[in-house]
Design an enzyme around this catalytic site. Structure first.
Site, PDB file in Angstrom:
ATOM      1  N   ASP A   1      -5.868   3.106   8.334  1.00  0.00           N
ATOM      2  CA  ASP A   1      -7.280   2.754   8.495  1.00  0.00           C
ATOM      3  C   ASP A   1      -7.491   1.288   8.846  1.00  0.00           C
ATOM      4  OD1 ASP A   1      -7.748   5.345   7.848  1.00  0.00           O
ATOM      5  OD2 ASP A   1      -8.715   4.973   5.919  1.00  0.00           O
TER       6      ASP A   1
ATOM      7  N   VAL B   1      -1.710  -8.214  -3.698  1.00  0.00           N
ATOM      8  CA  VAL B   1      -1.342  -9.306  -2.810  1.00  0.00           C
ATOM      9  C   VAL B   1      -2.498 -10.302  -2.725  1.00  0.00           C
ATOM     10  CG1 VAL B   1      -0.743  -9.944  -0.439  1.00  0.00           C
ATOM     11  CG2 VAL B   1       0.247  -7.897  -1.481  1.00  0.00           C
TER      12      VAL B   1
ATOM     13  N   GLU C   1     -17.379  18.823   1.518  1.00  0.00           N
ATOM     14  CA  GLU C   1     -16.488  19.313   0.458  1.00  0.00           C
ATOM     15  C   GLU C   1     -17.033  18.952  -0.913  1.00  0.00           C
ATOM     16  OE1 GLU C   1     -12.422  19.000   3.187  1.00  0.00           O
ATOM     17  OE2 GLU C   1     -12.859  17.486   1.657  1.00  0.00           O
TER      18      GLU C   1
ATOM     19  N   GLY D   1       0.818  -1.208   0.000  1.00  0.00           N
ATOM     20  CA  GLY D   1       0.000   0.000   0.000  1.00  0.00           C
ATOM     21  C   GLY D   1       0.848   1.253   0.000  1.00  0.00           C
TER      22      GLY D   1
ATOM     23  N   GLY E   1      -0.498   4.407   0.128  1.00  0.00           N
ATOM     24  CA  GLY E   1      -1.265   5.546   0.620  1.00  0.00           C
ATOM     25  C   GLY E   1      -0.402   6.329   1.595  1.00  0.00           C
ATOM     26  N   PHE E   2      -1.024   7.103   2.445  1.00  0.00           N
ATOM     27  CA  PHE E   2      -0.257   7.957   3.349  1.00  0.00           C
ATOM     28  C   PHE E   2       0.522   7.150   4.385  1.00  0.00           C
ATOM     29  CE2 PHE E   2      -3.281  10.932   1.565  1.00  0.00           C
ATOM     30  CZ  PHE E   2      -2.497  12.060   1.377  1.00  0.00           C
ATOM     31  N   GLY E   3      -0.031   6.048   4.868  1.00  0.00           N
ATOM     32  CA  GLY E   3       0.678   5.226   5.834  1.00  0.00           C
ATOM     33  C   GLY E   3       1.878   4.533   5.226  1.00  0.00           C
TER      34      GLY E   3
END
Length: 449
Positions: A307, A81, A176, A13, A15-17
């Protein structure tokens, strides 16, 4: 002979993590393999601006290989995966017909979350999520095509459904998205279709099942957010749940029916299905239970961040599924791996929370800085702009986004209004593919290439 084996860290992954974990391991004495289904890191806070024709997809995405071009110890593999063997410490990765097995000494899972429909009938079939870059482009195409179809239609009910946009969820994403679509409708579409849609000028409706917006914000900012939304023309419906979604309408819990062919679902998220691949008991929320070091309870050398991870703070409350949490957890997991390799004790997660904010539209936003300073309107909007420009990946992306924002602010224009859809290959073209595309046997990879 000296042992030249370097520890291998696999991060699933980007993403941000996952990205922040990889950046902490950059140029360290470890080999890192990044795995993701996409070859780019998505700056998801601005995804709604792609959907509302404000930004190009490439302006909020950065290619992973480009981010780590100067990091010789980091490789990237495009794939998904399929299996995790925590006993032998191997993962199985698939890229269409290609399969390979990669070993790891340490594994960091950061595959994020997916849209949670809560089992509401019709949402999966007819609703539009907004989680991926493809979701943003599909939604943009859909809305623009609907207005073009409405220009052809002579049936009032059909025209109303085609030009009505319903956003479900009163959190920051819902606000938003609703605000941006209202600006697109008010400043662009109504003018461009003024001679063809005089009886159906379009509308944007925000539906929230609670009796207030932004549940984690103080009441003052909740009320301010609603006033700002309604001031630009968004219809806010509170205390109503969506009970059923059909192709051209939705039914609310009160029995009210809204004609629409565009339902944007931002009412909740749940952990990635990757959580189930670990074979450990999950929290009732579906998230993986981790220790304060971000290690998975009951597994060796496996970390879960963002998350997917379930961890409670000192008050017994789970850390929220937010980007700052994912970033800080990813950084901690990487640091803890380096500490273990150095023979040092691991550290526990301590969240540095700088507050929350949500933009509502042009010069409109709400912000709660460090949960002490409430801001509303233009000052909150400026704070939101500054934060997102600073954290956006890459100088070129920041410059492009800034130019687009300035242009949109001055002209009210949304330049990215091209309907461009993918055309799948026809069956004859697929039949002409060479034989080597037939599925091969899995290949065990025992070292780095």
């Amino acid at each position: 002979m000296a042992n030249t084996h370097r520890p291998r860290v696999v991060i699933v992954g980007v993403g941000f993590g996952g990205l922040n974990a990889a950046q902490k391991l950059k140029k360290k004495d470890v080999d890192v393999l990044l795995v993701d289904r996409q070859n780019f890191h998505l700056f998801s806070p601005l995804l709604y601006q792609v959907a509302t024709s404000g930004l190009e997809p490439g302006e909020i995405a950065s290619p992973v290989r480009g981010i780590f071009r100067d990091a010789p110890n980091i490789r990237f593999l495009l794939g998904e995966v399929e299996h995790i063997d925590t006993d032998t410490q191997h993962i199985t990765i698939r890229a269409k017909t290609q399969v390979r097995v990669e070993p790891y000494d340490y594994l960091i899972l950061a595959t994020g979350s997916q849209t949670h429909t809560f089992g509401v009938p019709g949402v999966e079939e007819y609703g539009f999520p907004l989680k991926t870059l493809a979701d943003g482009v599909v939604l943009r195409n859909h809305v623009l095509k609907n207005f073009e179809k409405a220009a052809w239609s002579t049936v009032p009910a059909e025209r109303e459904a085609l030009t009505t946009i319903v956003v479900v969820g009163g959190g920051p994403t819902g606000l938003e998205t609703a605000g941006a679509f209202q600006e697109l409708l008010e400043k662009v579409l109504r003018q461009e279709f003024s001679d063809q849609l005089t009886d159906t000028p379009g509308r944007v409706i925000l539906v929230e099942m609670l009796d207030h917006l932004l549940p984690t914000y103080p009441p003052m900012l909740q009320r301010s957010a609603r006033r700002q939304l309604e001031s630009i023309g968004v219809e806010v419906v509170l205390g109503e749940a969506v009970e059923e979604v059909q192709p051209d309408r939705i039914k609310l819990s009160s029995g009210r029916t809204i004609l629409t062919r565009t339902l944007i679902w931002s009412a909740g998220v749940k952990a990635s299905p990757m959580a189930e691949a670990l074979g450990v008991p999950l929290h009732k929320s579906g998230r993986v239970q981790v220790l304060p070091t971000m290690e998975v309870i009951g597994l060796k050398n496996v970390y879960v961040v963002g998350d997917m991870a379930y961890l409670e703070d000192k008050k017994g409350e789970p850390y929220p599924m937010l980007i700052p949490v994912a970033k800080q957890q990813g950084q901690l997991a990487a640091r803890n791996i380096l500490r273990r390799l150095a023979g040092e004790p691991q550290k526990e997660f301590r969240y540095i929370d700088r507050g929350i904010m949500a933009t509502i539209g042009r010069s409109r936003a709400v912000a709660w800085i460090y949960y002490k300073l409430p801001l509303s309107g233009f000052p909150a909007w400026v704070a939101w702009l500054g934060l997102h420009l600073i954290t956006l990946m890459g100088f070129r992306n920041r410059l492009n986004v800034f130019v687009n924002w300035v242009w949109n602010y001055i002209t009210y224009d949304r330049t990215v209004r091209i309907i461009l859809e993918h055309r799948p290959r026809d069956e004859q073209e697929l039949r002409e593919q060479p034989e080597f595309l037939e599925e091969p046997e899995p290949v065990a990879i025992t070292g780095w290439r």
